[in-house]
Design a protein around this motif. Structure first.
Motif, PDB file in Angstrom:
ATOM      1  N   HIS A   1      -5.688   4.447   3.485  1.00  0.00           N
ATOM      2  CA  HIS A   1      -5.559   3.683   2.240  1.00  0.00           C
ATOM      3  C   HIS A   1      -5.888   2.204   2.436  1.00  0.00           C
ATOM      4  CE1 HIS A   1      -4.082   3.263  -1.900  1.00  0.00           C
ATOM      5  NE2 HIS A   1      -3.450   2.168  -1.518  1.00  0.00           N
TER       6      HIS A   1
ATOM      7  N   GLU B   1      -0.895   3.966 -11.605  1.00  0.00           N
ATOM      8  CA  GLU B   1      -1.075   3.650 -10.191  1.00  0.00           C
ATOM      9  C   GLU B   1       0.184   3.040  -9.560  1.00  0.00           C
ATOM     10  OE1 GLU B   1      -2.785   2.382 -12.626  1.00  0.00           O
ATOM     11  OE2 GLU B   1      -3.071   0.214 -12.489  1.00  0.00           O
TER      12      GLU B   1
ATOM     13  N   ALA C   1       0.838  -1.202   0.000  1.00  0.00           N
ATOM     14  CA  ALA C   1       0.000   0.000   0.000  1.00  0.00           C
ATOM     15  C   ALA C   1       0.874   1.254   0.000  1.00  0.00           C
ATOM     16  CB  ALA C   1      -0.910  -0.002   1.224  1.00  0.00           C
ATOM     17  N   ALA C   2       1.951   1.216   0.781  1.00  0.00           N
ATOM     18  CA  ALA C   2       2.878   2.345   0.822  1.00  0.00           C
ATOM     19  C   ALA C   2       3.551   2.521  -0.534  1.00  0.00           C
ATOM     20  CB  ALA C   2       3.928   2.120   1.906  1.00  0.00           C
TER      21      ALA C   2
ATOM     22  N   ASN D   1      -2.264   8.812   5.957  1.00  0.00           N
ATOM     23  CA  ASN D   1      -2.621   8.429   4.588  1.00  0.00           C
ATOM     24  C   ASN D   1      -2.631   6.920   4.408  1.00  0.00           C
ATOM     25  OD1 ASN D   1      -2.883  11.058   3.774  1.00  0.00           O
ATOM     26  ND2 ASN D   1      -0.857  11.204   2.848  1.00  0.00           N
ATOM     27  N   LEU D   2      -1.650   6.275   5.008  1.00  0.00           N
ATOM     28  CA  LEU D   2      -1.529   4.826   4.876  1.00  0.00           C
ATOM     29  C   LEU D   2      -2.684   4.121   5.584  1.00  0.00           C
ATOM     30  CD1 LEU D   2       0.238   2.693   3.622  1.00  0.00           C
ATOM     31  CD2 LEU D   2       1.662   2.710   5.687  1.00  0.00           C
TER      32      LEU D   2
ATOM     33  N   GLU E   1       2.228   1.863  -3.443  1.00  0.00           N
ATOM     34  CA  GLU E   1       1.258   2.488  -4.333  1.00  0.00           C
ATOM     35  C   GLU E   1       1.169   3.997  -4.079  1.00  0.00           C
ATOM     36  OE1 GLU E   1      -2.365   0.350  -3.728  1.00  0.00           O
ATOM     37  OE2 GLU E   1      -1.532  -1.561  -4.439  1.00  0.00           O
ATOM     38  N   ILE E   2       1.281   4.384  -2.824  1.00  0.00           N
ATOM     39  CA  ILE E   2       1.220   5.805  -2.478  1.00  0.00           C
ATOM     40  C   ILE E   2       2.470   6.539  -2.934  1.00  0.00           C
ATOM     41  CG2 ILE E   2       1.173   7.461  -0.564  1.00  0.00           C
ATOM     42  CD1 ILE E   2      -0.547   5.461   0.983  1.00  0.00           C
TER      43      ILE E   2
ATOM     44  N   TYR F   1       2.708  10.084  -4.835  1.00  0.00           N
ATOM     45  CA  TYR F   1       2.873  11.241  -3.965  1.00  0.00           C
ATOM     46  C   TYR F   1       4.267  11.374  -3.346  1.00  0.00           C
ATOM     47  CZ  TYR F   1      -2.201  11.166  -4.347  1.00  0.00           C
ATOM     48  OH  TYR F   1      -3.490  11.157  -4.834  1.00  0.00           O
TER      49      TYR F   1
ATOM     50  N   GLY G   1       4.190  11.718   0.884  1.00  0.00           N
ATOM     51  CA  GLY G   1       2.799  11.279   0.943  1.00  0.00           C
ATOM     52  C   GLY G   1       2.589  10.017   1.746  1.00  0.00           C
ATOM     53  N   VAL G   2       3.681   9.348   2.093  1.00  0.00           N
ATOM     54  CA  VAL G   2       3.575   8.105   2.874  1.00  0.00           C
ATOM     55  C   VAL G   2       3.597   8.459   4.353  1.00  0.00           C
ATOM     56  CG1 VAL G   2       4.521   5.806   3.294  1.00  0.00           C
ATOM     57  CG2 VAL G   2       4.764   6.851   1.041  1.00  0.00           C
TER      58      VAL G   2
END
Length: 200
Positions: free
Chosen positions: A38, A102, A17-18, A34-35, A20-21, A25, A29-30
């Motif tokens: 997500h 993505e 998931a991190a 946010n995580l 993908e972020i 970003y 962004g991590v």
């Protein structure tokens, strides 16, 4: 055994998931917030696996590095040594930057600019990954010399410097400018570099 397996699976899901972020970003962004949003996990749940955002960033760098090696380096190992393996590696490397949005681009490359003037363990880890990749490319170039594909007086350091320059330009053109001819331009540039390095 089951508990440990579940913990490892959860950590893998968090890191993916991190990943993908960060592809969109950057490391900024991590964040835990946010995580957590997500993946639908509480911040306290994240802290059970990563004690700090710095630890998460460091583990993320390792995770991205492992994915990169599995998609770029490993497949090329099945190709004959020398120039064929080098060319296969470069081809895989260009594809790495052309992935869907993505999971697009080369997040570690983007982070080099994000952390270029910031000191600390995250920068050190990024530097280790970047230096390791340059060393791998240099070894491939030296191997091509040993196999007789490249001329004996080739400056492998200069070769890698120019190769990385082509890739950086390609990345910006492909990811930011979204130029449809980026891959073709990069392919021609790499061919020119390789031709100059060939044994005549």
């Amino acid at each position: 055994m089951t508990v440990k397996h579940n913990e490892q699976r959860t950590r893998s899901l968090i890191l993916q998931a991190a990943f993908e972020i960060v592809c969109i970003y950057g490391f900024a962004g991590v964040t835990l917030g946010n995580l957590a949003k997500h993946i639908g996990m509480s911040k306290s749940g994240l802290f059970a696996h990563f004690k700090s955002i710095e630890q998460l960033h460091l583990e993320l760098i390792k995770h991205i590095g492992n994915v990169f090696r599995s998609e770029v380096v490993s497949p090329a190992q099945d190709v004959a040594e020398g120039l064929p393996r080098l060319e296969a590696t470069i081809s895989n490397w260009l594809i790495w930057a052309s992935r869907p949005t993505e999971l697009g681009g080369a997040p570690l490359l983007a982070s080099f600019f994000e952390f270029d003037d910031r000191e600390g363990s995250v920068r050190d880890s990024l530097l280790e990954e970047g230096s390791g990749w340059c060393t791998h490319l240099r070894q491939l170039a030296i191997q091509a010399v040993a196999m007789g594909d490249f001329r004996q007086d080739l400056d492998a350091e200069q070769f890698v410097f120019e190769l990385c320059g082509i890739y950086f330009s390609f990345h910006v053109s492909e990811r930011f400018m979204r130029h449809s001819g980026s891959h073709g331009f990069a392919t021609v540039a790499v061919k020119g570099l390789v031709d100059r390095a060939r044994r005549h």
